[in-house]
Design a protein around this motif. Structure first.
Motif, PDB file in Angstrom:
ATOM      1  N   SER A 181       1.957  -0.384   3.710  1.00 32.63           N
ATOM      2  CA  SER A 181       1.801  -1.836   3.726  1.00 32.63           C
ATOM      3  C   SER A 181       3.042  -2.525   3.156  1.00 32.63           C
ATOM      4  CB  SER A 181       0.558  -2.239   2.933  1.00 32.63           C
ATOM      5  OG  SER A 181       0.703  -1.967   1.552  1.00 32.63           O
ATOM      6  N   LEU A 224      -7.798  -0.120   6.613  1.00 34.98           N
ATOM      7  CA  LEU A 224      -6.907  -1.071   5.941  1.00 34.98           C
ATOM      8  C   LEU A 224      -5.437  -0.855   6.287  1.00 34.98           C
ATOM      9  CD1 LEU A 224      -8.576  -1.165   2.411  1.00 34.98           C
ATOM     10  CD2 LEU A 224      -8.630  -2.935   4.160  1.00 34.98           C
ATOM     11  N   LEU A 269      -3.656  -6.544   1.592  1.00 36.05           N
ATOM     12  CA  LEU A 269      -4.348  -5.332   1.172  1.00 36.05           C
ATOM     13  C   LEU A 269      -4.976  -5.508  -0.211  1.00 36.05           C
ATOM     14  CD1 LEU A 269      -4.878  -2.303   1.800  1.00 36.05           C
ATOM     15  CD2 LEU A 269      -2.705  -1.799   0.672  1.00 36.05           C
TER      16      LEU A 269
END
Length: 624
Positions: free
Chosen positions: A156, A576, A584
């Protein structure tokens, strides 16, 4: 066996927006779109910040997909630098050495560095996921969980960095094109347009997530005993004190602390919030005042109340007063006295919510005073909307002597009659005036409104009439519309009043939504394991594109079997993967890492939750 629909019910607005964002992130866009596309996008009718964020998501997702689709990088030239010569036989601990700042620095010396690094991260994540769901590997659950979370955080973070860099390149190309257009000597005044993507760069750094990080760490800390909780809250406070974190993040950290540390952090947050003259800042300051000594609390809170603009008072004063009701009784009395300077049309907004903060011996008298102010606004046999909402808030605290006035207020509530009747009927039941309450409900002209009020009233009826009322209500729900929504809203209260069996029988006939079944399980510990087992088994059979509905089951984590909890956790972590790091960690749609804390605690205990928190803090240090 519990039966019902597989759908999780009506989506909240925030979750629906998240679905749109996920779809936008996975929508391919031509790589050569460039500055011309950015210029044209100014005409899209979207708010500037949301448009910019959607573009950044698309840019970062496209770049990350390109890295993952790149040809496999040969590891031979790096073999002497690699801590694992042969990845196929490497342990998880050895693989984790490849998900580090040191290994990233090695890869970034090569032109294809990001691609190779992401390949190593993905391989490590896959290994951790396999171990997480392997019931035989009991001893390595905590390590597998922490490893998968680290890989998710790193992926992420890379996504955010790539989106930031792409935004910077796109805006530079746009600048170049605008300079070229200006050089042609075009006539007419120059109109400065907001540039799509500019908001992405406002923080001046690729990943500005200090507030979200602090919030996630606070949510994880709630699952921990005192010693580990103090450690994780220390990391949360560190994040909240970062320069680009807002005052609200520091206020949230202060509220989670204890003792003198709480007071110190609260004072620091109040100073930071004082520079932010917004309604969010005012609400945060009033909430923060509950953490301070009485004199400081009253001073801070009264300044926030006085700061509210005249045209925003009907909106803000009730919210601020609801937060102020959590102050100490002495501070509440001080604010009550301060409100005497307000006109009746505004003072009732303050007192209605503040009454619940008075000591029990003073509460009914305070509620009577506030109720009198609200009723004094009656004009032409009608109450204004603000007065109706104040009556709804005051009804639970009204004394028995005010019952007649409350009933009269229902007749004057006009278009707000439904919520006022609901609040007053509940209070009448609590006062033992059941017949008056049911007669009041019968005055509602719309049948669906009557069913809805009776649904809210059921848990407040005495046992002698509750069974008959339930039989009548159940029949109406089976025959009417919106029954599942009412079941979802009232499931917990009905379960506590009637027992789970009666509510489950109705849920089978109506096809209950998952949130309704989760509420029944939460209100009936004896039934929770069976309900949970059935829901999780059905959830794990869903296709992966429906994984977001699985978040509804997280509150049942303590009732799950360990294999179920591990499989559910692995699927949710995998889901996710599409998010950038701020999303996140952000809890606005309840599908963030912090929201999974009960599941982490179920499969790995307090140490596992602490290790997840450590990964959040550590990755932020080496990928800031």
């Amino acid at each position: 066996m519990v039966t019902g629909e597989t759908a999780a019910g009506t989506e909240p607005t925030a979750r629906a927006v998240a679905r749109e964002r996920r779809a936008a992130a996975r929508t391919p866009a031509p790589a050569a779109q460039g500055a011309a596309s950015n210029r044209c996008s100014r005409e899209v009718a979207l708010p500037r910040g949301r448009m910019a964020n959607a573009l950044k998501i698309r840019w970062s997702d496209r770049a990350l997909d390109a890295l993952r689709a790149a040809p496999m990088v040969r590891r031979a030239p790096l073999a002497d630098l690699s801590p694992t010569r042969e990845l196929d036989d490497a342990s998880l601990a050895e693989r984790l050495e490849l998900v580090s700042r040191a290994w990233l620095d090695v890869w970034r010396t090569r032109p294809d560095g990001w691609s190779g690094f992401i390949a190593d991260v993905d391989a490590t994540a896959a290994c951790a996921a396999r171990l997480l769901v392997d019931v035989a590997a009991r001893g390595g659950v905590m390590e597998a969980l922490a490893a998968q979370v680290r890989c998710l955080l790193v992926t992420s973070s890379v996504r955010e960095i790539l989106g930031f860099e792409e935004a910077r390149r796109a805006l530079a190309a746009q600048d170049e094109e605008e300079r070229a257009e200006g050089g042609e000597g075009s006539a007419g005044p120059h109109i400065e347009m907001p540039r799509v993507g500019e908001d992405v760069l406002d923080a001046g750094r690729p990943i500005a997530d200090a507030a979200e990080r602090a919030g996630a760490l606070i949510r994880l800390a709630h699952e921990l005993p005192d010693a580990e909780r103090a450690v994780v809250l220390g990391w949360a406070l560190e994040a909240a004190r970062e320069e680009h974190a807002g005052g609200a993040a520091l206020a949230a950290a202060a509220a989670a602390l204890d003792g003198q540390a709480r007071v110190t952090a609260a004072r620091e947050a109040a100073a930071r919030l004082g520079r932010e003259r917004t309604k969010e800042s005012r609400l945060a300051r009033v909430s923060l005042a509950a953490l301070l000594p009485e004199a400081e609390a009253l001073d801070l809170g009264c300044h926030a109340f006085a700061e509210v603009p005249a045209d925003a008072r009907s909106d803000e004063l009730p919210r601020l007063s609801e937060a102020a009701a959590r102050w100490s009784p002495a501070a509440v009395r001080g604010l009550w006295a301060w409100s005497e300077a307000l006109p009746s049309s505004e003072r009732h907004l303050v007192l209605a919510h503040l009454a619940s903060g008075l000591p029990e011996a003073e509460r009914e008298a305070g509620a009577s005073e506030a109720l009198g102010l609200a009723l004094s606004l009656l004009e032409d046999d009608a109450l204004p909307p603000d007065a109706c909402w104040s009556i709804c808030v005051l009804a639970p605290h009204a004394p028995a002597g005010a019952a007649s006035a409350l009933i009269q207020a229902c007749a004057a509530a006009a278009s707000f009659r439904h919520p006022v009747v609901t609040a007053v009927a509940v209070r009448l039941c609590d006062l033992g005036r059941v017949e008056d309450a049911l007669a009041l409900v019968a005055t509602l002209p719309d049948a669906s409104d009557r069913i809805e009020v009776r649904s809210a009233l059921l848990a407040h009826l005495p046992a002698a009439v509750r069974e008959a009322a339930w039989a009548e209500l159940s029949a109406d729900l089976r025959a009417g519309d919106g029954a599942r929504t009412l079941l979802e809203r009232n499931a917990a209260a009905w379960t506590r009043a009637l027992g789970a069996d009666a509510v489950l029988d109705l849920s089978r006939e109506l096809g209950a939504t998952w949130p309704a079944l989760v509420a029944i399980a939460g209100a009936s510990p004896d039934h929770a394991p069976a309900i949970t087992r059935d829901l999780v088994e059905r959830a794990l059979d869903l296709p992966s594109d429906e994984d977001e509905v699985l978040f509804a089951l997280v509150p049942l984590a303590a009732s799950m079997t360990e294999p179920h909890a591990r499989r559910l956790c692995e699927r949710l972590l995998r889901y996710l993967d599409w998010k950038g790091r701020p999303d996140l960690l952000d809890d606005w749609t309840n599908d963030d890492l912090g929201h999974l804390a009960p599941l982490f605690a179920r499969i790995a205990g307090p140490r596992g939750v602490t290790e997840v928190a450590r990964e959040i803090a550590d990755v932020a240090r080496w990928l800031p």
